[in-house]
Design a protein around this motif. Structure first.
Motif, mmCIF file in Angstrom:
data_model
loop_
_atom_site.group_PDB
_atom_site.id
_atom_site.type_symbol
_atom_site.label_atom_id
_atom_site.label_comp_id
_atom_site.label_asym_id
_atom_site.label_seq_id
_atom_site.Cartn_x
_atom_site.Cartn_y
_atom_site.Cartn_z
ATOM 1 N N SER A 104 0.832 -1.210 0.000
ATOM 2 C CA SER A 104 0.000 0.000 0.000
ATOM 3 C C SER A 104 0.866 1.259 0.000
ATOM 4 N N ILE A 105 0.259 2.386 -0.388
ATOM 5 C CA ILE A 105 0.983 3.657 -0.436
ATOM 6 C C ILE A 105 1.531 4.017 0.942
ATOM 7 N N SER A 106 0.682 3.894 1.965
ATOM 8 C CA SER A 106 1.080 4.261 3.320
ATOM 9 C C SER A 106 2.245 3.405 3.816
ATOM 10 N N THR A 107 2.157 2.100 3.569
ATOM 11 C CA THR A 107 3.226 1.189 4.001
ATOM 12 C C THR A 107 4.519 1.465 3.244
ATOM 13 N N ALA A 108 4.385 1.717 1.936
ATOM 14 C CA ALA A 108 5.562 2.000 1.104
ATOM 15 C C ALA A 108 6.297 3.241 1.610
ATOM 16 N N LEU A 109 5.546 4.265 1.942
ATOM 17 C CA LEU A 109 6.145 5.508 2.446
ATOM 18 C C LEU A 109 6.839 5.274 3.788
ATOM 19 N N LYS A 110 6.213 4.475 4.633
ATOM 20 C CA LYS A 110 6.792 4.196 5.950
ATOM 21 C C LYS A 110 8.105 3.427 5.813
ATOM 22 N N ILE A 111 8.129 2.459 4.885
ATOM 23 C CA ILE A 111 9.355 1.676 4.652
ATOM 24 C C ILE A 111 10.465 2.568 4.108
ATOM 25 N N ILE A 112 10.114 3.421 3.128
ATOM 26 C CA ILE A 112 11.105 4.315 2.513
ATOM 27 C C ILE A 112 11.702 5.257 3.558
ATOM 28 N N SER A 113 10.862 5.735 4.473
ATOM 29 C CA SER A 113 11.336 6.685 5.497
ATOM 30 C C SER A 113 12.348 6.058 6.449
ATOM 31 N N GLN A 114 12.422 4.726 6.445
ATOM 32 C CA GLN A 114 13.341 4.031 7.361
ATOM 33 C C GLN A 114 14.478 3.316 6.628
ATOM 34 N N MET A 115 14.523 3.453 5.307
ATOM 35 C CA MET A 115 15.535 2.748 4.513
ATOM 36 C C MET A 115 16.919 3.375 4.684
ATOM 37 N N LYS A 116 17.914 2.519 4.919
ATOM 38 C CA LYS A 116 19.281 3.021 5.067
ATOM 39 C C LYS A 116 19.874 3.433 3.723
ATOM 40 N N GLY A 117 19.421 2.778 2.651
ATOM 41 C CA GLY A 117 19.986 3.064 1.326
ATOM 42 C C GLY A 117 19.448 4.321 0.675
ATOM 43 N N ALA A 118 18.357 4.873 1.204
ATOM 44 C CA ALA A 118 17.763 6.085 0.613
ATOM 45 C C ALA A 118 18.462 7.331 1.156
ATOM 46 N N SER A 119 18.434 8.385 0.368
ATOM 47 C CA SER A 119 19.038 9.647 0.809
ATOM 48 C C SER A 119 18.218 10.255 1.942
ATOM 49 N N THR A 120 18.832 11.155 2.685
ATOM 50 C CA THR A 120 18.154 11.800 3.816
ATOM 51 C C THR A 120 16.909 12.540 3.347
ATOM 52 N N GLU A 121 17.020 13.232 2.200
ATOM 53 C CA GLU A 121 15.886 14.007 1.690
ATOM 54 C C GLU A 121 14.713 13.111 1.320
#
Length: 314
Positions: free
Chosen positions: A23-40
């Motif tokens: 889901s969109i909400s779950t995807a956003l929550k996962i992305i916000s905690q990903m180590k590989g994603a940029s801070t922004e």
């Protein structure tokens, strides 16, 4: 990481998660905690997720995101595709679109950097020529007139820079025209999504209208087309204002009964043409810039150094 790269990364992650059924909400929550994603990207995902929990619509949350500035077209495309229930496919398309745009910008920069540096030096040299050129001339004949030299230098610089300004204006108009074509293609990509999911053409146009809201020319054509649809005019005739290709595809679709296929064929045709235009632009950019630079220098040489050489009998 630049904002454009952040948008590409955010879009890629959303595309992957939504295609996996998250889901969109779950995807956003996962992305916000990903180590590989940029801070922004993580901050943007967290902010958008928070707005969703507050009751915001997803497209509105993207629009109000303060960390990453999503373009008006990006947000409008998401908003329209949300209505069609094809958001996963939308992010897949947006990923392709943003990645190609990023690659195009990088190629444009790499292709144009050398001619532009040379052009900057040429402009700087023309200014130095005006202020210090007369001091470099050895007055062999004893007839060298510095005031005439300055006058010729001033006229030459004005003429050369007017030529340059004309070229820049021409480039800007071509760029705007190309952007208008791309925006129209984006509009019909949304319409294609809508019609393929079973929505009628009038409502597909209505939902896709915000995408072209800032382009008065295309917006006017869309609104007039919607008015004519309500009047029951033949669709092939109504859509003729968008080009004979679309009109022909729609005319065939009316016979076959597959309207969504007409817009898929039309957008595929425009995609092929877009790639050809981009390739031609990339191939011509450097030689055109070098030609502009050559003409710029010729104007200066003929107007400034020509009279000096003649005066000194060179």
């Amino acid at each position: 990481m630049s904002e454009k790269k952040n948008i590409v990364l955010f879009t890629r992650l959303m595309s992957e998660f939504l295609e996996s059924g998250v889901s969109i909400s779950t995807a956003l929550k996962i992305i916000s905690q990903m180590k590989g994603a940029s801070t922004e990207v993580k901050k943007a995902a967290l902010e958008i997720h928070s707005m969703l929990e507050m009751g915001y619509d997803f497209s509105l949350a993207l629009k109000n995101c303060s960390v990453i500035q999503f373009s008006y077209q990006y947000v409008s495309f998401v908003k329209a595709s949300q209505e069609s229930g094809q958001l996963d496919k939308t992010f897949d398309f947006l990923l392709k679109r943003e990645s190609e745009a990023k690659e195009k910008r990088e190629k444009l920069f790499m292709t144009s950097i050398y001619p532009l540096i040379v052009l900057v030096f040429a402009i700087g040299g023309s200014v130095l020529l005006y202020f210090f050129g007369d001091k470099l001339v050895v007055d062999i004949s004893g007839t060298f007139d510095k005031s005439i030299f300055r006058k010729n230098a001033c006229e030459g610089i004005i003429q050369a820079n007017l030529f340059l300004l004309t070229c820049i204006l021409g480039f800007f108009l071509l760029y705007k025209r190309n952007n208008d074509k791309n925006l129209q293609m984006d509009f019909f990509n949304v319409v294609s999504f809508m019609t393929s999911s079973g929505l009628d053409l009038f409502n597909s146009f209505k939902l896709a209208l915000p995408l072209v809201d800032k382009n008065e020319g295309i917006k006017r054509k869309v609104i007039v087309s919607m008015v004519e649809m309500e009047k029951g005019l033949p669709l092939a005739k109504v859509l003729e204002r968008f080009g004979s290709d679309l009109s022909a595809f729609v005319e065939m679709a009316e016979v076959s009964g597959s309207m969504s296929k007409a817009f898929i064929q039309y957008t595929n045709l425009w995609e092929r043409r877009k790639k050809k235009r981009d390739k031609l632009f990339e191939n011509l950019l450097e030689p055109v810039l070098m030609a502009v630079l050559a003409i710029y220098l010729i104007i200066l040489l003929m107007k400034v150094l020509g009279p000096v050489m003649f005066n000194l009998k060179i």
